[in-house]
Design an enzyme around this catalytic site. Structure first.
Site, mmCIF file in Angstrom:
data_model
loop_
_atom_site.group_PDB
_atom_site.id
_atom_site.type_symbol
_atom_site.label_atom_id
_atom_site.label_comp_id
_atom_site.label_asym_id
_atom_site.label_seq_id
_atom_site.Cartn_x
_atom_site.Cartn_y
_atom_site.Cartn_z
ATOM 1 N N ALA A 120 -44.009 13.806 82.715
ATOM 2 C CA ALA A 120 -42.826 13.108 83.265
ATOM 3 C C ALA A 120 -41.621 13.373 82.358
ATOM 4 O O ALA A 120 -41.684 13.166 81.147
ATOM 5 C CB ALA A 120 -43.102 11.602 83.339
ATOM 6 N N LYS A 156 -41.507 1.599 60.738
ATOM 7 C CA LYS A 156 -42.751 2.223 60.259
ATOM 8 C C LYS A 156 -43.486 1.286 59.291
ATOM 9 O O LYS A 156 -44.714 1.197 59.302
ATOM 10 C CB LYS A 156 -42.434 3.557 59.583
HETATM 11 N N1 HSE Z 1 -35.720 10.378 61.679
HETATM 12 C C1 HSE Z 1 -37.055 10.296 61.202
HETATM 13 C C2 HSE Z 1 -37.048 10.665 59.730
HETATM 14 C C3 HSE Z 1 -37.947 11.240 61.982
HETATM 15 O O1 HSE Z 1 -36.033 11.162 59.232
HETATM 16 O O2 HSE Z 1 -38.033 10.413 59.048
HETATM 17 C C4 HSE Z 1 -39.420 11.000 61.770
HETATM 18 O O3 HSE Z 1 -39.829 9.737 62.196
#
Ligand code: HSE
Length: 448
Positions: A60, A222
């Protein structure tokens, strides 16, 4: 062991029917395109190792007519995510579209329908991770998300499986490639912030909105995912204290180096008395610290367990190909049907662990000031520290003519007291500028 030896040790005779696993892909950007490419290039290897053939049934995309680096057969392309999620012929739904919506709605639906989901979506899991784990658990279906944190570095599986019997005290990581690249380039080449950011964007590490990287949102999402898995506690990104790197330039980095420190954007989750400490901020690390040596867009995470002590994971934390290979690893596990992606991390194992306020954290800090260079000024500045009961450990002063740079390192002090010092300094007419406040991490956080 070589491939040949592995092969020769297998029993002889006809291999079982490999079976076909039908994949439905939501999104086909940098990571999705690489998933397709690797699936094609490593098809035989995957089938040989797993006994299954992975086939992309549907993809998709927002625009079917867009030219693609990795071509997709036109009969597999659809412009509606529901056509993937609701398709009974799809065995594993793979979400690589990014962003919270519509990915959230699609994944909820797929889990409710009993379809395993693989996702690389850190923003979504940073916001709704605990809730989606709960839904996956009650639906009895797998949710796999190794690629959401640290690109190709295996983190989720080691934390939830290999270390399931240990008590994790702390996770300290460099989780954002863009900011690590910028800090490295400013430190090693003396590049300006703007130059380093432009180069990171050219390399393709930066998010579409680079403030996601610079302000620490990406690292906070994260960290929330890692903390949820490591501490069996539902943590979301909005609970993570966050400060970005926008105020840091080559001057602060050079002063830090003179004092024996590197500047890194650290993501820290640690057990503290009564709850968890979860924070993302620029940090001074001794130059000999293992995370101080992590350069450019690389990511690294130091996991400290009660039984294991510190374990360092490091590797490419961004980029289509490294992320895609980990997505494929998750697809293979989902196709196997025995794992759940999250087990034993699930709602029923969650412990209520409050995230504690940053003001109560006790650490040393480093302050960068520009003050008027005349008699009596330093005494006024030092008095503020004394009145807030923040003890000074070292002072570096360099005259610049009318003004002087002053770099002050404190002993351990409550963060709230340091913030009060900063507000008071900002209001003083002899203080021309207050730069970033960098917390110092000499060693890994200890429980207590
Ligand atoms: N923008 C993120 C970084 C990409 O610079 O780590 C990876 O998650």
């Amino acid at each position: 062991m070589s491939e040949r030896l592995v092969r020769s040790s297998r029993r002889a005779g006809p291999r079982p029917d490999p079976g076909v696993v039908h994949i439905g892909l939501l999104g086909c950007g940098t990571v999705g395109g690489e998933v397709l490419r690797l699936l094609r290039e490593h098809a035989d290897l995957i089938t040989h190792r797993t006994g299954r053939r992975l086939e992309v049934a549907k993809v998709a995309v927002a625009r079917r007519d867009k030219p693609r680096r990795v071509p997709v057969p036109p009969d597999r392309l659809v412009d509606d995510g529901w056509a993937v999620v609701q398709d009974e012929g799809v065995d594993v739904v793979v979400e690589v579209m990014g962003g919270v919506e519509p990915a959230y709605t699609y994944i909820r639906r797929a889990l409710a329908l009993g379809r395993p989901v693989v996702t690389a979506n850190k923003r979504l899991l940073g916001t709704h991770g605990p809730e989606l784990l709960r839904l996956a658990d009650t639906s009895g279906v797998g949710l796999y998300f190794e690629a959401a944190v640290g690109g190709a570095i295996p983190l989720i599986k080691p934390l939830r499986e290999s270390l399931a019997a240990d008590r994790i005290h702390a996770i300290t990581g460099i989780l954002n490639g863009t900011t690590n690249y910028i800090l490295t380039r400013m430190s090693e080449e003396g590049w300006t912030f703007e130059h380093a950011l432009a180069a990171a964007q050219e390399h393709g590490f930066a998010e579409a909105d680079p403030d996601e990287d610079l302000d620490g949102h990406d690292a906070a999402a994260k960290l929330a995912i890692l903390a949820t898995v490591a501490f069996h506690a539902p943590v979301t990104a909005e609970q993570v204290y966050r400060d970005g790197i926008a105020a840091i330039g080559p001057r602060e980095i050079a002063y830090a180096r003179q004092l024996g420190y590197a500047v890194k954007l650290l993501a820290i989750a640690a057990e503290r008395d009564g709850g968890l400490d979860c924070r993302v901020h620029p940090t001074l690390l001794p130059l000999t610290h293992p995370l101080a040596t992590i350069r450019d867009e690389r990511n690294a995470v130091l996991v400290t367990g009660a039984a294991t002590g510190p374990i360092l994971f490091s590797g490419p934390g961004a980029g289509g190909t490294p992320t895609a290979v980990v997505v494929l690893g998750d697809i293979i596990e989902a196709a196997d049907g025995r794992g759940s992606g999250a087990w034993p991390v699930r709602d029923s194992t969650f412990l209520a662990r409050p995230v504690l306020p940053i003001g109560d954290l006790v650490v040393p800090s480093c302050l960068f000031l520009e003050v008027v260079d005349r008699p009596g000024v330093f005494a006024k500045v030092a008095a503020v520290f004394g009145e807030e009961m923040v003890s000074l450990a070292s002072i570096v002063q360099k005259s610049r003519g009318e003004t002087a740079d002053v770099v002050l390192m404190t002993h351990e002090a409550p963060d709230g007291a340091v913030q009060r010092v900063v507000s008071r300094l900002r209001a003083m007419d002899v203080v021309a500028a207050v730069g970033p406040v960098l917390r110092v991490q000499e060693q890994e956080p200890r429980p207590g």
